[in-house]
Write an enzyme that holds these catalytic residues in place. Structure first.
Site, PDB file in Angstrom:
ATOM      1  N   ARG A  77      23.452  -9.519   8.217  1.00 13.09           N
ATOM      2  CA  ARG A  77      24.539  -8.429   7.381  1.00 13.09           C
ATOM      3  C   ARG A  77      24.141  -8.298   5.796  1.00 13.09           C
ATOM      4  O   ARG A  77      24.763  -7.584   5.240  1.00 13.09           O
ATOM      5  CB  ARG A  77      25.854  -8.880   7.721  1.00 13.09           C
ATOM      6  CG  ARG A  77      26.438  -8.788   8.942  1.00 13.09           C
ATOM      7  CD  ARG A  77      27.914  -9.167   9.021  1.00 13.09           C
ATOM      8  NE  ARG A  77      28.667  -8.767  10.359  1.00 13.09           N
ATOM      9  CZ  ARG A  77      28.760  -9.531  11.286  1.00 13.09           C
ATOM     10  NH1 ARG A  77      28.787 -10.771  11.096  1.00 13.09           N
ATOM     11  NH2 ARG A  77      29.615  -9.104  12.347  1.00 13.09           N
ATOM     12  N   GLU A 113      23.938 -24.126  11.110  1.00 11.89           N
ATOM     13  CA  GLU A 113      24.897 -24.549  10.317  1.00 11.89           C
ATOM     14  C   GLU A 113      25.873 -23.317   9.604  1.00 11.89           C
ATOM     15  O   GLU A 113      26.654 -23.416   9.011  1.00 11.89           O
ATOM     16  CB  GLU A 113      24.861 -25.732   9.551  1.00 11.89           C
ATOM     17  CG  GLU A 113      24.617 -27.036  10.120  1.00 11.89           C
ATOM     18  CD  GLU A 113      24.047 -28.169   9.278  1.00 11.89           C
ATOM     19  OE1 GLU A 113      23.621 -28.023   8.074  1.00 11.89           O
ATOM     20  OE2 GLU A 113      24.165 -29.045   9.878  1.00 11.89           O
ATOM     21  N   GLN A 172      31.587 -21.936  14.131  1.00 13.48           N
ATOM     22  CA  GLN A 172      31.033 -21.704  15.157  1.00 13.48           C
ATOM     23  C   GLN A 172      30.333 -22.717  15.870  1.00 13.48           C
ATOM     24  O   GLN A 172      30.483 -23.188  17.125  1.00 13.48           O
ATOM     25  CB  GLN A 172      30.320 -20.597  15.308  1.00 13.48           C
ATOM     26  CG  GLN A 172      29.334 -20.343  16.566  1.00 13.48           C
ATOM     27  CD  GLN A 172      28.331 -18.923  16.357  1.00 13.48           C
ATOM     28  OE1 GLN A 172      28.773 -17.850  16.511  1.00 13.48           O
ATOM     29  NE2 GLN A 172      27.045 -19.150  16.046  1.00 13.48           N
ATOM     30  N   HIS A 184      16.903 -17.430  11.837  1.00 12.40           N
ATOM     31  CA  HIS A 184      16.794 -17.247  13.145  1.00 12.40           C
ATOM     32  C   HIS A 184      15.362 -18.072  13.595  1.00 12.40           C
ATOM     33  O   HIS A 184      15.491 -18.940  14.532  1.00 12.40           O
ATOM     34  CB  HIS A 184      16.839 -15.875  13.776  1.00 12.40           C
ATOM     35  CG  HIS A 184      18.109 -15.218  13.647  1.00 12.40           C
ATOM     36  ND1 HIS A 184      18.218 -14.110  12.881  1.00 12.40           N
ATOM     37  CD2 HIS A 184      19.223 -15.169  14.098  1.00 12.40           C
ATOM     38  CE1 HIS A 184      19.257 -13.683  12.657  1.00 12.40           C
ATOM     39  NE2 HIS A 184      20.137 -14.327  13.652  1.00 12.40           N
ATOM     40  N   ASP A 224      26.996 -20.844  10.421  1.00 10.44           N
ATOM     41  CA  ASP A 224      28.059 -20.396  11.181  1.00 10.44           C
ATOM     42  C   ASP A 224      28.689 -21.679  11.575  1.00 10.44           C
ATOM     43  O   ASP A 224      28.771 -22.171  12.666  1.00 10.44           O
ATOM     44  CB  ASP A 224      28.136 -19.585  12.237  1.00 10.44           C
ATOM     45  CG  ASP A 224      27.294 -18.333  12.066  1.00 10.44           C
ATOM     46  OD1 ASP A 224      28.070 -17.390  11.464  1.00 10.44           O
ATOM     47  OD2 ASP A 224      26.050 -18.121  11.908  1.00 10.44           O
ATOM     48  N   GLY A 270      20.244 -10.698  17.331  1.00 12.07           N
ATOM     49  CA  GLY A 270      19.073  -9.721  16.800  1.00 12.07           C
ATOM     50  C   GLY A 270      19.208  -9.481  15.479  1.00 12.07           C
ATOM     51  O   GLY A 270      19.714 -10.208  14.580  1.00 12.07           O
TER      52      GLY A 270
HETATM   53  P1  AMP Z   1      23.514 -14.457  14.727  1.00 15.70           P
HETATM   54  O1  AMP Z   1      22.373 -13.434  15.057  1.00 15.70           O
HETATM   55  O2  AMP Z   1      24.130 -13.989  13.494  1.00 15.70           O
HETATM   56  O3  AMP Z   1      24.569 -14.301  15.882  1.00 15.70           O
HETATM   57  O4  AMP Z   1      22.790 -15.799  14.652  1.00 15.70           O
HETATM   58  C1  AMP Z   1      22.234 -16.721  15.622  1.00 15.70           C
HETATM   59  C2  AMP Z   1      22.016 -17.858  15.169  1.00 15.70           C
HETATM   60  O5  AMP Z   1      21.348 -17.995  14.045  1.00 15.70           O
HETATM   61  C3  AMP Z   1      23.210 -18.787  14.972  1.00 15.70           C
HETATM   62  O6  AMP Z   1      23.298 -20.007  15.579  1.00 15.70           O
HETATM   63  C4  AMP Z   1      23.642 -18.612  13.446  1.00 15.70           C
HETATM   64  O7  AMP Z   1      24.195 -19.791  12.980  1.00 15.70           O
HETATM   65  C5  AMP Z   1      22.086 -18.918  13.169  1.00 15.70           C
HETATM   66  N1  AMP Z   1      21.827 -18.427  11.914  1.00 15.70           N
HETATM   67  C6  AMP Z   1      22.134 -17.150  11.007  1.00 15.70           C
HETATM   68  N2  AMP Z   1      21.927 -17.259   9.973  1.00 15.70           N
HETATM   69  C7  AMP Z   1      21.077 -18.468   9.720  1.00 15.70           C
HETATM   70  C8  AMP Z   1      20.654 -19.159   8.381  1.00 15.70           C
HETATM   71  N3  AMP Z   1      20.449 -18.310   7.327  1.00 15.70           N
HETATM   72  N4  AMP Z   1      20.310 -20.306   8.505  1.00 15.70           N
HETATM   73  C9  AMP Z   1      20.235 -20.969   9.647  1.00 15.70           C
HETATM   74  N5  AMP Z   1      20.760 -20.618  10.829  1.00 15.70           N
HETATM   75  C10 AMP Z   1      21.143 -19.226  10.737  1.00 15.70           C
END
Ligand code: AMP
Length: 285
Positions: A189, A150, A155, A39, A152, A33
């Site tokens: 963040r 990418e 991950q 996202h 993360d 979220g």
């Molecule tokens: P999170 O909500 O931080 O767990 O991220 C959810 C998904 O969004 C994960 O697959 C992240 O790698 C991806 N994500 C987060 N920030 C970015 C970004 N700046 N560019 C591309 N993908 C992202």
């Protein structure tokens, strides 16, 4: 059809089963979220891969360390739902914590090699929590395709390995890092950054970009990494957790260019910890 909001595993599973029984392909975007354009780029990619797109919003307690930001992690479900509906998502899985973790919950997925180094060394148990919750979400949603950023990078490699190791019948698609205009990788963040920290933060991408170019054009790896860390500190970053050249698939550290490579970095600015990464291509200045 209007976007469906599913709060139970049974409801989410029924949505997946119904779609599959009609021969429809399902793509899945798991998130925590506080959604941003990064996202939503994953959602766009997911839509191109399937007939039905599911997103999940779950701030997963088992991937946060005891001194990390679990309780303060931004939660803005209403805004997130609007963004997902706008983006054309078909169903959102938004379970409560008790729906995912029963009181006597005990099963964890561990990847000792891929999850041990880099972020895993600084966030013990983090990737066990990530891999485990994703295994659960994959079993509940039953997607054909799952999209991960990418951003993360460690991950993403862990998910690819787990899906192969555990025979999940899911295609994992990696999506490029979406950045602010000044290069800062978008992240939920980033909202923790003070005005002063926000000015320092783009130095992370600048350092990665410069080091990748230098390594790609023949500068010794150790020299390029040393200069990059110095640049981060000079820009105002605090402790650097790591700044490493690694094999793009195994994440094994590299002292010299070899095959597909990635530069990965994590460093603190103010009270915020930022991660970012970039591909290194030899011969591309
Ligand atoms: P999170 O909500 O931080 O767990 O991220 C959810 C998904 O969004 C994960 O697959 C992240 O790698 C991806 N994500 C987060 N920030 C970015 C970004 N700046 N560019 C591309 N993908 C992202």
């Amino acid at each position: 059809m209007a976007m469906q909001l599913l709060k139970t595993a049974a409801g989410m599973r029924a949505f997946g089963q119904e779609a599959r029984s009609r021969g429809l392909k399902i793509s899945f975007v798991p998130t925590m979220g506080a959604l941003h354009a990064g996202h939503l780029s994953l959602v766009e990619l997911a839509k191109n891969h399937a007939d039905r797109t599911v997103a999940s919003i779950f701030v997963n307690p088992t991937q946060f360390g005891p001194n990390e930001d679990y309780t303060h992690y931004p939660r803005m479900e209403r805004e997130d739902m609007e963004k997902l509906e706008q983006a054309g998502v078909d169903a959102v899985f938004l379970p409560g914590t008790a729906e995912i973790y029963s009181e006597d919950y005990q099963t964890f997925v561990t990847l000792p090699k891929l999850a041990g180094g880099l972020d895993g060394a600084f966030r013990p148990g983090h990737f066990d929590g990530v891999a485990s919750v994703l295994a659960k979400l994959f079993n509940i949603v039953g997607p054909d395709v799952a999209v991960f950023g990418e951003k993360d990078y460690q991950q993403l490699q862990i998910v690819r390995r787990m899906v192969a190791d555990l025979h999940f019948p899911i295609e994992i698609v990696g999506a490029p890092v979406i950045r602010e205009e000044d290069g800062l990788a978008m992240s939920s963040r980033n909202r923790y950054l003070s005005e002063a920290d926000r000015k320092v933060a783009p130095a992370m991408y600048a350092a990665l970009h410069t080091a990748a170019k230098r390594i790609g054009s023949g500068t010794p790896v150790a020299e390029a990494l040393r200069a990059a860390k110095q640049a981060l500190l000079s820009a105002g970053f605090g402790p650097i957790d790591y700044f490493e050249l690694v094999d793009a698939a195994t994440l094994a550290p590299l002292n010299a260019p070899q095959g597909a490579m990635r530069l990965l970095a994590a460093a603190h600015v103010g009270t915020t910890r930022l991660i970012d990464n970039i591909a290194v291509i030899v011969g591309r200045p």
